[in-house]
Design a protein around this motif. Structure first.
Motif, PDB file in Angstrom:
ATOM      1  N   GLU A  35       0.850  -1.200   0.000  1.00 46.07           N
ATOM      2  CA  GLU A  35       0.000   0.000   0.000  1.00 46.07           C
ATOM      3  C   GLU A  35       0.883   1.246   0.000  1.00 46.07           C
TER       4      GLU A  35
ATOM      5  N   HIS B 182       0.490   4.472   0.505  1.00 48.58           N
ATOM      6  CA  HIS B 182       0.536   5.495   1.565  1.00 48.58           C
ATOM      7  C   HIS B 182       1.092   4.937   2.870  1.00 48.58           C
ATOM      8  N   ILE B 183       0.889   3.644   3.109  1.00 48.15           N
ATOM      9  CA  ILE B 183       1.499   3.039   4.296  1.00 48.15           C
ATOM     10  C   ILE B 183       3.017   2.977   4.119  1.00 48.15           C
TER      11      ILE B 183
ATOM     12  N   LEU C 244       4.407   6.296   4.779  1.00 50.68           N
ATOM     13  CA  LEU C 244       4.354   6.569   6.205  1.00 50.68           C
ATOM     14  C   LEU C 244       5.479   5.835   6.945  1.00 50.68           C
TER      15      LEU C 244
ATOM     16  N   ALA D 177      -1.239  -6.054   9.041  1.00 45.83           N
ATOM     17  CA  ALA D 177      -2.603  -5.749   9.473  1.00 45.83           C
ATOM     18  C   ALA D 177      -3.324  -7.027   9.873  1.00 45.83           C
TER      19      ALA D 177
ATOM     20  N   ASP E  88      -4.081  -9.632  12.408  1.00 45.49           N
ATOM     21  CA  ASP E  88      -3.929  -9.765  13.853  1.00 45.49           C
ATOM     22  C   ASP E  88      -4.332 -11.179  14.249  1.00 45.49           C
ATOM     23  N   ASP E  89      -3.656 -12.147  13.677  1.00 45.50           N
ATOM     24  CA  ASP E  89      -4.020 -13.529  13.940  1.00 45.50           C
ATOM     25  C   ASP E  89      -2.888 -14.178  14.723  1.00 45.50           C
ATOM     26  N   ILE E  90      -3.255 -14.701  15.893  1.00 47.65           N
ATOM     27  CA  ILE E  90      -2.232 -15.193  16.805  1.00 47.65           C
ATOM     28  C   ILE E  90      -1.382 -16.287  16.171  1.00 47.65           C
TER      29      ILE E  90
ATOM     30  N   LYS F 112      -0.552  -3.548  12.703  1.00 48.01           N
ATOM     31  CA  LYS F 112      -1.119  -2.258  12.317  1.00 48.01           C
ATOM     32  C   LYS F 112      -2.485  -2.113  12.973  1.00 48.01           C
ATOM     33  N   PRO F 113      -2.925  -0.957  13.403  1.00 42.38           N
ATOM     34  CA  PRO F 113      -2.137   0.282  13.438  1.00 42.38           C
ATOM     35  C   PRO F 113      -1.135   0.260  14.596  1.00 42.38           C
ATOM     36  N   PHE F 114       0.030   0.812  14.362  1.00 43.31           N
ATOM     37  CA  PHE F 114       1.083   0.737  15.382  1.00 43.31           C
ATOM     38  C   PHE F 114       1.405   2.127  15.905  1.00 43.31           C
ATOM     39  N   ASP F 115       2.076   2.121  17.021  1.00 46.21           N
ATOM     40  CA  ASP F 115       2.563   3.344  17.621  1.00 46.21           C
ATOM     41  C   ASP F 115       3.934   3.604  17.002  1.00 46.21           C
TER      42      ASP F 115
END
Lengths: 479, 233
Positions: B11, B13-14, B17, B80, B82-84, B101-104
């Protein structure tokens, strides 16, 4: 196929007729041409003996052997044309001759029988392989049973019926019903003419294989052991075929279920991805804001976090709803759970939380991720419904062989509508001024149910505020 | 600054960033938007660390984790998903870290620094870690707290030693259990919980509010070492 008895007896008559014809013909020839020769006549007379024995069996063969001896005596031994014997040497000749004839008869009879048996075996195995072939291509229970019925009928020349219970085959209360039930229970054969239940009107054969019972009724009696063995093989094969289609059906259903599950997982993953990607840009954008009041940007960041959590909660609820979220339970230290949950809170909330963990707090059994969401949501709920700078207390302690997690806030407490508190999208009457949809408590409730934890809420015994308690049972017995 | 950090994300824009964040941390950056490009850059510009998105258009990013690790590149998965099970799979395949994602952004930079630090060759690495008032001397196998000796049971020491040698990195439950208790005990998480609790009792200022051994729910543990202020990179 069973060799037709009538055809067999016709065979026998023909053999006997030919044998007699040849014997008497030879006798006549011996009388007309006295110089035919004793040895020649003796050899020629063995032909009808062998013929009778191979066509009509051992008994006919022996009869012909004796007849041949008599003819030989009458025609060839002095005095000719009488049954008397003049010389003692001729007596020995006759004796040896009859012995040779008897041996020839019995050898030919045995050879003929072996030939019959081989032919029969070949027919049987052709029948059996044709049937297994048909069974393989049969796709329904009805077709399988039809194929088996046809095979048994061909093999026994009797009528046959096959069913999965004794009720369908034998009238209740009869000797037949008892025989049928016995056959099913013992996975054996019994019935008419057989030991046990010999008074029944039919023979009952149960399959030795198969997960479920399969029973055949043969409307006849007096089947030889070899035939019965073949019938049993047919029934066993049919039972296996029934198992096979059942297994295939189950595998297909499993596959369909797995496909649906995979599809759901992919959909959830893609929804999650589509929600998180813009949140990444949003959060990074907020962090990049400079030249603004830091408390203001901090509030925005907390809002972004809350939005993230709400989206996450909705997604988790949806997954739980369609059974895509099954708990994976392991040993957990509540210290870890509380630590990670606080870490997930906005900075402004983190500072308000005070922890007390009893030294004797045991490990608990839970799904770490689901429990994490339970505790984060309870903490967020506490933060949301209490004054901005008030304390939130988290306690963990042992209780009744298990453990207990308590979250206390300094908000207004709860009203009587506790039952509704956990309902989706419901909020307490104080909710008007608090942001959020109340999805958090729904997640708490749903996850706790899925995990077998008990969540209760009440007003604090001392001071104002609400007290949420999550109770964990002691370790379940190890399996 | 040394070699550039490789950032892989489809992506645009990601990617922009991430580039901004990593450059803010003082690193050079090379970027790729698909697996083929990423592998090419991995071979030609030999980056020390790659930030890798798992959802790539031409292949599953999880395949790249192994390939990058084999090339000696430390991988931080930035996904992105978020699967353990996916996190555990990536870490078990050798990924150094996993950021959802989203991350600090500060958090991401801290993880990047920790990963770069853990790449320092063994002989140059300091064998002494200072965790608050606890001094952990891995060479001498000694732990001191305010000048007095701290005694750990052998398994507890082995666990702390392992976490310390990968300080800042999350190690999965299975990795920890395998290394310390042996492959047969890979699923005995209870051992791990009990040992972690015991270590915390002995080295944490407030054991109920751990600051050194931190939990990643459902995944594993990570030893957090306070960063020296001078190390602002």
């Amino acid at each position: 196929m069973m060799p037709d008895l009538r055809a067999k007896s016709a065979d026998r008559t023909i053999s006997l007729g030919f044998a007699l014809l040849i014997t008497f013909g030879l006798g006549w020839a011996g009388i007309i041409w006295p110089n035919l020769g004793t040895a020649n006549l003796a050899l020629l007379l063995l032909i009808p003996v062998v013929l009778a024995a191979s066509g009509g069996g051992r008994v006919l063969g022996l009869g012909l052997a004796i007849l041949a001896g008599a003819v030989f005596n009458f025609v060839a031994l002095e005095p000719r044309l009488t049954f008397a014997i003049a010389k003692s040497g001729d007596l020995v000749t006759l004796g040896v001759y009859v012995l040779v004839a008897v041996v020839a008869a019995s050898v030919s009879a045995r050879l003929a029988a072996a030939g019959d048996r081989a032919r029969e075996d070949a027919t049987d195995s052709a029948l059996f392989s044709a049937m297994t072939h048909q069974l393989l291509s049969a796709s329904t229970r009805e077709l399988i049973i039809e194929v088996a019925v046809r095979a048994v009928t061909n093999c026994t020349s009797f009528g046959c019926a096959i069913a999965e219970t004794n009720h369908d085959l034998a009238p209740p209360g009869s000797q037949d019903e008892a025989a049928a039930r016995w056959a099913i229970v013992h996975r054996d054969v019994t019935g008419r003419g057989l030991p046990l239940f010999s008074d029944a009107s039919a023979i009952y054969v149960a399959a030795r294989t198969g997960r479920r019972a399969l029973l055949a009724r043969i409307d006849g009696a007096g089947l030889p052991d070899a035939r019965l063995g073949l019938v049993r093989k047919i029934i066993d094969e049919a039972a296996d075929a029934l198992d096979r289609i059942e297994l295939a059906a189950r595998m297909e259903a499993d596959q369909r279920k797995a496909d649906a599950q995979t599809m759901r997982r992919a959909i959830f993953a893609s929804i999650g991805h589509d929600l998180r990607t813009p949140m990444t840009a949003l959060r990074a954008g907020l962090e990049g804001l400079s030249g603004h009041d830091p408390t203001q940007t901090e509030l925005l960041r907390a809002d972004a976090l809350r939005l993230e959590r709400t989206l996450h909660n909705l997604l988790e609820l949806a997954r739980l709803e369609v059974n895509d979220r099954l708990p994976i339970v392991c040993s957990i230290d509540l210290t870890d759970t509380i630590d990670a949950a606080i870490d997930a809170l906005p900075v402004t909330t983190k500072d308000r939380v005070h922890i007390w963990i009893g030294d004797e707090t045991p490990l608990i059994q839970s799904d770490p991720i689901m429990l994490h969401h339970i505790v984060v949501n309870l903490l967020e709920n506490a933060a949301k419904y209490s004054p901005a700078s008030s304390n939130i207390e988290v306690r963990a302690e042992s209780a009744d062989g298990g453990a207990r997690l308590v979250i206390l806030d300094e908000g207004p407490g709860i009203d009587d509508d506790v039952a509704d508190l956990f309902g989706l999208f419901r909020r307490g009457t104080h909710g008007d001024r608090a942001p959020g949809l109340g999805v958090g408590l729904s997640v708490v409730d749903a996850f706790a149910r899925a995990l077998g934890h008990i969540v209760t809420v009440r007003n604090r015994p001392t001071g104002t505020g609400a007290e949420f308690v999550v109770e964990f049972y002691g370790e379940p017995p190890k399996s | 600054m040394s070699a550039a950090i490789l950032i892989v994300d489809d992506e645009a824009h990601i990617l922009r960033l991430l580039r901004a964040v990593v450059e803010r941390g003082g690193h050079h950056v090379v970027t790729a938007t698909n697996g083929r490009e990423a592998l090419h850059l991995a071979r030609t510009s030999s980056p020390p660390v790659a930030l890798l998105d798992l959802g790539l258009p031409d292949r599953d990013g999880i395949e790249l984790v192994k390939q990058f690790t084999d090339l000696g590149i430390s991988v931080i998965v930035v996904s992105a998903r978020d699967d353990i099970s996916e996190k555990i799979a990536a870490l078990d395949l050798g990924a150094a870290d996993y950021v959802v994602k989203p991350f600090d952004t500060d958090e991401l930079l801290a993880r990047l620094r920790a990963t770069l630090r853990s790449r320092t060759p063994q002989r140059r690495r300091v064998d002494v870690l200072q965790l608050g008032d606890v001094r952990l001397d891995l060479g001498a196998r000694r732990i001191q707290r305010n000048q007095s000796e701290v005694h750990l049971a052998p398994k507890e020491y082995a666990l702390l030693d392992l976490l310390a040698r990968h300080a800042g990195r999350v190690l999965t439950h299975a990795q920890l259990l395998r290394e310390v208790w042996g492959p047969a005990h890979e699923k005995d998480i209870e051992y791990l919980r009990v040992a972690v609790r015991a270590i915390r009792q002995k080295i944490e200022p407030v054991p109920s509010r751990p600051t050194f051994i931190r939990n990643e729910p459902g995944i594993g543990y990570r030893l957090m070492v306070p960063e020296a202020p001078a190390e602002g990179l």
